[in-house]
Scaffold this motif. Sequence first.
Motif, short mmCIF file in Angstrom:
data_model
loop_
_atom_site.label_atom_id
_atom_site.label_comp_id
_atom_site.label_asym_id
_atom_site.label_seq_id
_atom_site.Cartn_x
_atom_site.Cartn_y
_atom_site.Cartn_z
N GLN A 90 0.83 -1.19 0.00
CA GLN A 90 0.00 0.00 0.00
C GLN A 90 0.87 1.25 0.00
N PRO A 91 0.34 2.36 -0.51
CA PRO A 91 1.10 3.63 -0.46
C PRO A 91 1.50 3.95 0.97
N LYS A 92 2.66 4.58 1.11
CA LYS A 92 3.16 4.86 2.45
C LYS A 92 3.92 6.18 2.46
N GLY A 93 4.26 6.61 3.67
CA GLY A 93 5.04 7.83 3.83
C GLY A 93 4.24 8.93 4.50
N ARG A 94 4.89 10.07 4.73
CA ARG A 94 4.24 11.22 5.35
C ARG A 94 3.53 12.04 4.29
N LEU A 95 2.26 12.34 4.53
CA LEU A 95 1.44 13.12 3.63
C LEU A 95 1.15 14.47 4.29
N ARG A 96 1.73 15.54 3.74
CA ARG A 96 1.58 16.87 4.31
C ARG A 96 0.47 17.62 3.56
N ILE A 97 -0.57 18.02 4.30
CA ILE A 97 -1.75 18.65 3.70
C ILE A 97 -2.06 19.94 4.42
N SER A 98 -2.41 20.98 3.67
CA SER A 98 -2.92 22.22 4.24
C SER A 98 -4.37 22.38 3.79
N PRO A 120 -2.88 2.42 6.62
CA PRO A 120 -2.15 2.55 7.90
C PRO A 120 -0.69 2.96 7.73
N ASP A 121 -0.14 2.83 6.51
CA ASP A 121 1.27 3.18 6.30
C ASP A 121 1.45 4.64 5.87
N ILE A 122 0.36 5.40 5.77
CA ILE A 122 0.45 6.81 5.44
C ILE A 122 0.29 7.62 6.73
N GLU A 123 1.27 8.47 7.01
CA GLU A 123 1.22 9.36 8.18
C GLU A 123 0.77 10.73 7.71
N CYS A 124 -0.39 11.19 8.21
CA CYS A 124 -0.96 12.48 7.79
C CYS A 124 -0.47 13.60 8.70
N ASP A 125 0.09 14.62 8.10
CA ASP A 125 0.56 15.81 8.81
C ASP A 125 -0.27 16.99 8.28
N ILE A 126 -1.22 17.47 9.11
CA ILE A 126 -2.23 18.41 8.64
C ILE A 126 -1.99 19.81 9.19
N ASP A 127 -2.02 20.80 8.30
CA ASP A 127 -1.95 22.21 8.68
C ASP A 127 -3.32 22.83 8.42
N ALA A 137 7.92 26.42 -2.07
CA ALA A 137 8.79 26.72 -0.94
C ALA A 137 8.36 26.03 0.34
N ASP A 138 7.05 25.85 0.54
CA ASP A 138 6.55 25.23 1.76
C ASP A 138 6.45 23.72 1.58
N ALA A 139 6.57 23.01 2.69
CA ALA A 139 6.68 21.55 2.64
C ALA A 139 5.32 20.88 2.66
N PHE A 140 4.49 21.11 1.62
CA PHE A 140 3.19 20.47 1.52
C PHE A 140 3.13 19.63 0.24
N ASP A 141 2.52 18.45 0.37
CA ASP A 141 2.26 17.62 -0.80
C ASP A 141 0.97 18.04 -1.48
#
Length: 313
Positions: A90-98, A120-127, A137-141
């Motif tokens: 399954q897709p994995k990694g940190r997903l950065r969303i604003s 479960p292998d995707i870590e969501c980092d939400i702004d 410039a900003d670290a968002f996917d």
Amino acid sequence: MDPSLDDIALFVEVARRKNFSRAAEALDMPVSTLSRRISELERRLGVRLLNRSTRKIELTEAGGVYFERCQHVVAEARIAHEQLLEVAQQPKGRLRISMPVSFSLSFMPVIFRDFCEKYPDIECDIDLSAHAVDLLADAFDLVLRFGLQPDSGVISRRIANMSMGLYASADYLASHGRPAVPTDLLRHQCLRTRGSRASSIWVMKSGNRTEEVTVSGRLSINNMGMLQRLAAQGVGIVPLPIYSPSEADVGEPLQRVLPDWELQPMPLMALFPSRLMPAKVRVFIEFLQERLASLPAREHLVPRELAHGAVAG
């Protein structure tokens, strides 16, 4: 020794953000390590790629040429890696969303819960914010915003069109009367997202009919959740999405006003830094589109005697 693709990818990240600290944060590595690796890359190439200062960094002429060539190579390699992983797991990694605060609070709690269970292998980092974001410039996917966005060199896609209706509390309608036609709104307190002229012009449609009304009111707040709470307190009439999860409702149930009429749909746009979309971003967008398309209507908020005239959306 030829430079490795890893070192080239580090350079591309620094060149995109023009800031070692931001690039190091996105890469999850110490700034000192990143600076040393870039210096080693320059030594191997025999040319300076960056002009460093205490405040910022700039690409040299050679660095600009190298960046233009390498960013596409790195992006292609990253997508190839993602696609290879997708075949095996399954897709994995940190997903950065604003995304906007109100949208998140109203729509996303259950969606995030179910997404995390499925992936479960995707870590969501939400702004949670509505400020302008520089995707280069900003670290968002991925950045989610309402309304058509200005052309800023990033890739955008319409995720959904949120059908909008007008709502008010029973107390407000008992005190001020129920509008029968759009022009009746001129005599009401209308809650708006901003105090500007643009947000005060409500374009309403009913079948083939279109009405444009310039509304007014004592309150304008750039947060839809707060506007909904104010409407529940009897402060005025508020535009809200016709489709919404029941857990988004707060206070006393709101009643549909002018149920035969809708405001212009509000587009939800997804912004990306590149057309080459990692698997973790793609599956999130697909999941979000599917869930938004299946949202229940606010039919329970329409008085029973008016339900026959409600717009399905």
